[in-house]
Design an enzyme around this catalytic site. Structure first.
Site: not given
Ligand code: 13P
Ligand code: G3H
Ligand code: ZN
Length: 311
Positions: A82, A104, A180, A213-214, A216, A257, A259
Site C-alpha cells: 500500500d 504512489d 485517509h 483509497h480512504g 472507511s 479500508i 481506519s
Molecule cells: P481509510 O483511512 O479510510 O481506512 O483509508 C485506508 C487507505 O486508503 C489505505 O491505503
Molecule cells: O493509507 C494509509 C493506510 O491507512 C496505512 O496507514 O501508513 O499509518 O500504516 P499507515
Molecule cells: Zn490509501
C-alpha cells in the site's frame, strides 16, 4: 492455494458489479479477524501492507502471517504493498513475495509520476507482479505522505488515458473526495463524492479497474464505544456506506479500508479493559478486539462490497 494477483479478481468484480476489500494488516489479530470473516463469507481478499506496517511488524512476519492465513482459509488472497513511495520499496516487496504493489507517484508532477510508475511496472511485470498507480491527491496522513485538505486535488479525467497507456499499470487509484483517516469531513459538512469524475474516468478507460483509497465509513458504533470508554474521537466522520455501495457497482474494483479496522480493534480493547480493569493478559483484551474486526469485515463484505460468495 498460493497467493494470487488481482487480475482475475478485478475482471470478475468489474463484470459482476462488486468490489474487493483491500484491508490493511499490521499484526496477527488483524490478519486473523479479516481472514476468518472472509472464510465464512467465501470472499476473495486483498491484504495490504504499508511502509509503516513493515516498519512495525517487519516484512517477513507479515508475509508469513499472510502465508498462514492462506493455509488456514484456502481463499484467493493478494498480498499488496500500500502506498509504495519509491522504486526501492516496490522492488523489495516484489522480490520479497508480494503479488501486487502500489507505486504512489501522485505527489509528483504528471511526467515524473509516469516515469516512476513505468519503471515499477517494467520491473513488476517481469516478475509476474501487478501494479496500482495513482492520479490525483487525497487529503490525509500516511506514513510517508501528509497531504493537507487544501492541497488535495481531484483526478483530472483527461489525464487518465495517457497515464495508463504510457505506464502499463494494471489498476488506477483516483481521487474523487475520499480521504485517509477518521476525520474525512468537517462537522456539519455534507459528505460528497464526485461520481461525475468517476463516470468520466470510466468512459475513458473501458473495462479498467479503478481503486478507491480512504474509504472507511468510520462506523459510529465503534466511535461511540471508544468515546464511552475513555477515548476522545469527537467529530470523526467517514464515507457514507450507500456511496461506497454505489461505487462498488461501478468500475471501482478495489476499496481500501484501514481506519475502520483500527476503530473496531481499539473499541474492543477499550471496552474490555474498562469492564475488567484487573485484566492484563493480552489474550483477554485482544480476543474481543479480534472478534470486532471479524464482525466489521463480514459487514463490509456483505453489505458494502458485495463480494461475499465470490471466492
Ligand atoms: P481509510 O483511512 O479510510 O481506512 O483509508 C485506508 C487507505 O486508503 C489505505 O491505503
Ligand atoms: O493509507 C494509509 C493506510 O491507512 C496505512 O496507514 O501508513 O499509518 O500504516 P499507515
Ligand atoms: Zn490509501
Amino acid at each position: 492455494m498460493p497467493l494470487v494477483t488481482s487480475t482475475e479478481m478485478f475482471k470478475k468484480a468489474y463484470e459482476g458489479g462488486y468490489a474487493i476489500g483491500a484491508f490493511n494488516v499490521n499484526n496477527m489479530e488483524i490478519v486473523q479477524g479479516i481472514t476468518e470473516a472472509a472464510k465464512e463469507e467465501n470472499a476473495p481478499l486483498i491484504l495490504q501492507v504499508s511502509a509503516g506496517a513493515r516498519k512495525y511488524a517487519k516484512h517477513t512476519y507479515l508475509v508469513h502471517l499472510v502465508q498462514a492465513a492462506l493455509e488456514d482459509t484456502d481463499l484467493p488472497i493478494v498480498l499488496h504493498l500500500d502506498h509504495g513511495a519509491d522504486f526501492d520499496i516496490c522492488k523489495s516487496c516484489i522480490d520479497g513475495g508480494f503479488t501486487s504493489v502500489m507505486i504512489d507517484g501522485s505527489h509528483h508532477s504528471f511526467k515524473d509520476n509516469i516515469e516512476l510508475t513505468k519503471r515499477v511496472v517494467d520491473y513488476a511485470h517481469n516478475k509476474g507482479v501487478v501494479v496500482e498507480g495513482e492520479l490525483g491527491q487525497l487529503a490525509g496522513i500516511e506514513d510517508d505522505v501528509n497531504v493537507s485538505a487544501a492541497n488535495a486535488s481531484y483526478t483530472q479525467p483527461d489525464q487518465v488515458e495517457e497515464f495508463v497507456k504510457s505506464t502499463g499499470v494494471d489498476s488506477l487509484a483516483i481521487a474523487i473526495g475520499t480521504s485517509h483517516g477518521a476525520f474525512k469531513f468537517k462537522p456539519g459538512q455534507k459528505p460528497l463524492l464526485r461520481f461525475d469524475i468517476l463516470k468520466e474516468v470510466e468512459k475513458r478507460l473501458p473495462n479498467f479497474p479503478i481503486v478507491l483509497h480512504g474509504a472507511s465509513s468510520v462506523i459510529p458504533k465503534y466511535v461511540e464505544i471508544i468515546n464511552k470508554n475513555g477515548g476522545n474521537l469527537a467529530d470523526a466522520i467517514g464515507i457514507p456506506e450507500d456511496m461506497l455501495r454505489e461505487a462498488a457497482k461501478s468500475a471501482v474494483c478495489k476499496i481500501n479500508i484501514d481506519s475502520d479496522l483500527r476503530l473496531a480493534l481499539t473499541a474492543g480493547i477499550r471496552e474490555h479493559l474498562n469492564a475488567h480493569p484487573e485484566h492484563f493478559d493480552p489474550r483477554q483484551y485482544l480476543t474481543p478486539a479480534r472478534a470486532n474486526i471479524k464482525e466489521l469485515v463480514k459487514h463490509k463484505l456483505v453489505h458494502v462490497l458485495g463480494c461475499n460468495g465470490k471466492a
